[in-house]
Design a protein around this motif. Sequence first.
Motif, PDB file in Angstrom:
ATOM      1  N   LEU A  54      -7.913   2.843 -10.244  1.00 43.19           N
ATOM      2  CA  LEU A  54      -8.239   3.890  -9.284  1.00 43.19           C
ATOM      3  C   LEU A  54      -6.987   4.336  -8.523  1.00 43.19           C
ATOM      4  O   LEU A  54      -6.777   5.526  -8.302  1.00 43.19           O
ATOM      5  CB  LEU A  54      -9.306   3.402  -8.307  1.00 43.19           C
ATOM      6  CG  LEU A  54      -9.738   4.399  -7.230  1.00 43.19           C
ATOM      7  CD1 LEU A  54     -10.283   5.681  -7.851  1.00 43.19           C
ATOM      8  CD2 LEU A  54     -10.756   3.771  -6.303  1.00 43.19           C
ATOM      9  N   ILE A  55      -6.150   3.386  -8.135  1.00 38.15           N
ATOM     10  CA  ILE A  55      -4.898   3.710  -7.440  1.00 38.15           C
ATOM     11  C   ILE A  55      -4.014   4.559  -8.348  1.00 38.15           C
ATOM     12  O   ILE A  55      -3.463   5.590  -7.928  1.00 38.15           O
ATOM     13  CB  ILE A  55      -4.159   2.423  -7.021  1.00 38.15           C
ATOM     14  CG1 ILE A  55      -5.004   1.631  -6.019  1.00 38.15           C
ATOM     15  CG2 ILE A  55      -2.790   2.743  -6.437  1.00 38.15           C
ATOM     16  CD1 ILE A  55      -4.485   0.237  -5.735  1.00 38.15           C
ATOM     17  N   THR A  56      -3.900   4.154  -9.619  1.00 34.93           N
ATOM     18  CA  THR A  56      -3.076   4.882 -10.578  1.00 34.93           C
ATOM     19  C   THR A  56      -3.611   6.286 -10.817  1.00 34.93           C
ATOM     20  O   THR A  56      -2.856   7.269 -10.798  1.00 34.93           O
ATOM     21  CB  THR A  56      -3.009   4.116 -11.915  1.00 34.93           C
ATOM     22  OG1 THR A  56      -2.548   2.785 -11.667  1.00 34.93           O
ATOM     23  CG2 THR A  56      -2.079   4.803 -12.899  1.00 34.93           C
ATOM     24  N   LEU A  57      -4.916   6.390 -11.034  1.00 37.03           N
ATOM     25  CA  LEU A  57      -5.537   7.696 -11.277  1.00 37.03           C
ATOM     26  C   LEU A  57      -5.344   8.635 -10.091  1.00 37.03           C
ATOM     27  O   LEU A  57      -5.010   9.814 -10.257  1.00 37.03           O
ATOM     28  CB  LEU A  57      -7.033   7.514 -11.568  1.00 37.03           C
ATOM     29  CG  LEU A  57      -7.828   8.807 -11.815  1.00 37.03           C
ATOM     30  CD1 LEU A  57      -7.296   9.537 -13.041  1.00 37.03           C
ATOM     31  CD2 LEU A  57      -9.310   8.507 -11.966  1.00 37.03           C
ATOM     32  N   THR A  58      -5.510   8.117  -8.883  1.00 36.62           N
ATOM     33  CA  THR A  58      -5.332   8.941  -7.683  1.00 36.62           C
ATOM     34  C   THR A  58      -3.906   9.450  -7.579  1.00 36.62           C
ATOM     35  O   THR A  58      -3.671  10.632  -7.303  1.00 36.62           O
ATOM     36  CB  THR A  58      -5.700   8.134  -6.420  1.00 36.62           C
ATOM     37  OG1 THR A  58      -7.046   7.674  -6.531  1.00 36.62           O
ATOM     38  CG2 THR A  58      -5.547   8.975  -5.166  1.00 36.62           C
TER      39      THR A  58
ATOM     40  N   ALA B  16      -1.962   6.563  -2.284  1.00 34.68           N
ATOM     41  CA  ALA B  16      -2.176   5.224  -2.843  1.00 34.68           C
ATOM     42  C   ALA B  16      -2.297   4.144  -1.770  1.00 34.68           C
ATOM     43  O   ALA B  16      -3.045   3.177  -1.942  1.00 34.68           O
ATOM     44  CB  ALA B  16      -1.038   4.871  -3.800  1.00 34.68           C
ATOM     45  N   LEU B  17      -1.582   4.306  -0.661  1.00 31.28           N
ATOM     46  CA  LEU B  17      -1.542   3.240   0.344  1.00 31.28           C
ATOM     47  C   LEU B  17      -2.912   2.875   0.929  1.00 31.28           C
ATOM     48  O   LEU B  17      -3.229   1.682   1.042  1.00 31.28           O
ATOM     49  CB  LEU B  17      -0.559   3.610   1.457  1.00 31.28           C
ATOM     50  CG  LEU B  17       0.912   3.435   1.079  1.00 31.28           C
ATOM     51  CD1 LEU B  17       1.819   4.022   2.156  1.00 31.28           C
ATOM     52  CD2 LEU B  17       1.246   1.975   0.838  1.00 31.28           C
ATOM     53  N   PRO B  18      -3.756   3.864   1.311  1.00 32.24           N
ATOM     54  CA  PRO B  18      -5.079   3.471   1.815  1.00 32.24           C
ATOM     55  C   PRO B  18      -5.909   2.726   0.766  1.00 32.24           C
ATOM     56  O   PRO B  18      -6.686   1.830   1.095  1.00 32.24           O
ATOM     57  CB  PRO B  18      -5.743   4.809   2.175  1.00 32.24           C
ATOM     58  CG  PRO B  18      -4.641   5.793   2.290  1.00 32.24           C
ATOM     59  CD  PRO B  18      -3.567   5.311   1.383  1.00 32.24           C
ATOM     60  N   LEU B  19      -5.720   3.104  -0.501  1.00 35.00           N
ATOM     61  CA  LEU B  19      -6.454   2.425  -1.571  1.00 35.00           C
ATOM     62  C   LEU B  19      -5.949   1.001  -1.749  1.00 35.00           C
ATOM     63  O   LEU B  19      -6.733   0.078  -1.991  1.00 35.00           O
ATOM     64  CB  LEU B  19      -6.301   3.207  -2.886  1.00 35.00           C
ATOM     65  CG  LEU B  19      -6.895   4.621  -2.885  1.00 35.00           C
ATOM     66  CD1 LEU B  19      -6.547   5.344  -4.178  1.00 35.00           C
ATOM     67  CD2 LEU B  19      -8.402   4.572  -2.702  1.00 35.00           C
ATOM     68  N   MET B  20      -4.632   0.818  -1.624  1.00 37.29           N
ATOM     69  CA  MET B  20      -4.062  -0.528  -1.722  1.00 37.29           C
ATOM     70  C   MET B  20      -4.562  -1.394  -0.564  1.00 37.29           C
ATOM     71  O   MET B  20      -4.909  -2.567  -0.754  1.00 37.29           O
ATOM     72  CB  MET B  20      -2.530  -0.463  -1.687  1.00 37.29           C
ATOM     73  CG  MET B  20      -1.917   0.166  -2.917  1.00 37.29           C
ATOM     74  SD  MET B  20      -0.162   0.465  -2.681  1.00 37.29           S
ATOM     75  CE  MET B  20       0.470  -0.059  -4.239  1.00 37.29           C
ATOM     76  N   ALA B  21      -4.603  -0.798   0.633  1.00 36.57           N
ATOM     77  CA  ALA B  21      -5.078  -1.540   1.808  1.00 36.57           C
ATOM     78  C   ALA B  21      -6.545  -1.932   1.653  1.00 36.57           C
ATOM     79  O   ALA B  21      -6.966  -2.991   2.129  1.00 36.57           O
ATOM     80  CB  ALA B  21      -4.883  -0.693   3.063  1.00 36.57           C
ATOM     81  N   ALA B  22      -7.314  -1.077   0.955  1.00 36.65           N
ATOM     82  CA  ALA B  22      -8.738  -1.365   0.729  1.00 36.65           C
ATOM     83  C   ALA B  22      -8.955  -2.247  -0.494  1.00 36.65           C
ATOM     84  O   ALA B  22     -10.090  -2.522  -0.862  1.00 36.65           O
ATOM     85  CB  ALA B  22      -9.513  -0.058   0.553  1.00 36.65           C
ATOM     86  N   GLN B  23      -7.845  -2.676  -1.132  1.00 37.21           N
ATOM     87  CA  GLN B  23      -7.887  -3.521  -2.327  1.00 37.21           C
ATOM     88  C   GLN B  23      -8.703  -2.874  -3.444  1.00 37.21           C
ATOM     89  O   GLN B  23      -9.507  -3.526  -4.124  1.00 37.21           O
ATOM     90  CB  GLN B  23      -8.422  -4.908  -1.990  1.00 37.21           C
ATOM     91  CG  GLN B  23      -7.540  -5.661  -1.009  1.00 37.21           C
ATOM     92  CD  GLN B  23      -8.010  -7.066  -0.733  1.00 37.21           C
ATOM     93  OE1 GLN B  23      -9.195  -7.369  -0.823  1.00 37.21           O
ATOM     94  NE2 GLN B  23      -7.074  -7.943  -0.404  1.00 37.21           N
TER      95      GLN B  23
ATOM     96  N   PRO C  46     -17.513   4.141  -1.470  1.00 42.42           N
ATOM     97  CA  PRO C  46     -16.685   2.928  -1.569  1.00 42.42           C
ATOM     98  C   PRO C  46     -15.344   3.206  -2.231  1.00 42.42           C
ATOM     99  O   PRO C  46     -15.172   4.204  -2.943  1.00 42.42           O
ATOM    100  CB  PRO C  46     -17.546   1.997  -2.435  1.00 42.42           C
ATOM    101  CG  PRO C  46     -18.433   2.907  -3.222  1.00 42.42           C
ATOM    102  CD  PRO C  46     -18.692   4.091  -2.327  1.00 42.42           C
ATOM    103  N   LEU C  47     -14.393   2.314  -1.988  1.00 44.35           N
ATOM    104  CA  LEU C  47     -13.061   2.355  -2.604  1.00 44.35           C
ATOM    105  C   LEU C  47     -12.306   3.661  -2.337  1.00 44.35           C
ATOM    106  O   LEU C  47     -11.471   4.068  -3.120  1.00 44.35           O
ATOM    107  CB  LEU C  47     -13.163   2.137  -4.125  1.00 44.35           C
ATOM    108  CG  LEU C  47     -13.797   0.835  -4.587  1.00 44.35           C
ATOM    109  CD1 LEU C  47     -13.967   0.823  -6.093  1.00 44.35           C
ATOM    110  CD2 LEU C  47     -12.980  -0.353  -4.119  1.00 44.35           C
TER     111      LEU C  47
ATOM    112  N   LYS D  83       2.674  -1.743   7.183  1.00 42.24           N
ATOM    113  CA  LYS D  83       1.467  -1.882   8.005  1.00 42.24           C
ATOM    114  C   LYS D  83       0.197  -1.687   7.187  1.00 42.24           C
ATOM    115  O   LYS D  83      -0.895  -1.952   7.669  1.00 42.24           O
ATOM    116  CB  LYS D  83       1.525  -0.896   9.173  1.00 42.24           C
ATOM    117  CG  LYS D  83       2.593  -1.279  10.190  1.00 42.24           C
ATOM    118  CD  LYS D  83       2.421  -0.556  11.494  1.00 42.24           C
ATOM    119  CE  LYS D  83       3.392  -1.095  12.526  1.00 42.24           C
ATOM    120  NZ  LYS D  83       3.231  -0.479  13.846  1.00 42.24           N
ATOM    121  N   SER D  84       0.342  -1.194   5.940  1.00 41.43           N
ATOM    122  CA  SER D  84      -0.813  -1.074   5.057  1.00 41.43           C
ATOM    123  C   SER D  84      -1.076  -2.363   4.289  1.00 41.43           C
ATOM    124  O   SER D  84      -2.010  -2.441   3.511  1.00 41.43           O
ATOM    125  CB  SER D  84      -0.605   0.075   4.063  1.00 41.43           C
ATOM    126  OG  SER D  84      -0.553   1.301   4.734  1.00 41.43           O
ATOM    127  N   GLY D  85      -0.205  -3.357   4.476  1.00 38.69           N
ATOM    128  CA  GLY D  85      -0.426  -4.656   3.843  1.00 38.69           C
ATOM    129  C   GLY D  85       0.596  -5.042   2.799  1.00 38.69           C
ATOM    130  O   GLY D  85       0.537  -6.145   2.259  1.00 38.69           O
TER     131      GLY D  85
END
Length: 200
Positions: A39-43, A27-34, A172-173, A3-5
Amino acid sequence: MVKSGLATAEALLLTFSAYAGSAQLAALPLMAAQAPLWLITLTAIVVNLRFVVYSVVTRPYFARENAWRRLWLGYMVGDVMFVKFVTRTQRHPDDPQAIAYYLGGACCNWLTWQIASVIGILAAGSIPAEWSVELAGTLALIALVVPLCAQRPALAGVAVAATIASLAHALPLKLGMLLGILSGIGAALAVDLRQRGVKA
């Protein structure tokens, strides 16, 4: 995840390759926000910094194993099994079956996690949105976090992380979440160092 895409295949790949629920949830909300991959990796890395501590603590027991076995044992590390393993080794420091105990519990934990994840991924499309199942995940995390707040460093970390993430929500992001995590870690470390200084 779906559901996150993520596609079903992508979600299955993520759950098997990244055996870390907190990293997935971050990571999922960041992936959904593209958000950018860096940034996804660092988080995900920041959220899972506790595994560095786990590695240091388990090193005396795992160091005798060969490299491939150490990689496998490291992949299987989870919060619950780590606590159980450390508690047992403190009571029985010379237990010759320590690795077998750890691996048996870790495999059961991994299998339960993966079965539940796969069911959730495959059934995601058939669960009505009005059920608000996301709330169950949030409540489960709260149930894990609240007992830890009995210790001052953890309480400080949670309070600061929640405050900063809330105040910086509009960044943002989803950078507010990352900023909250880093601030919480800093606060927890500061309180812990202060407590150690007082005790010394």
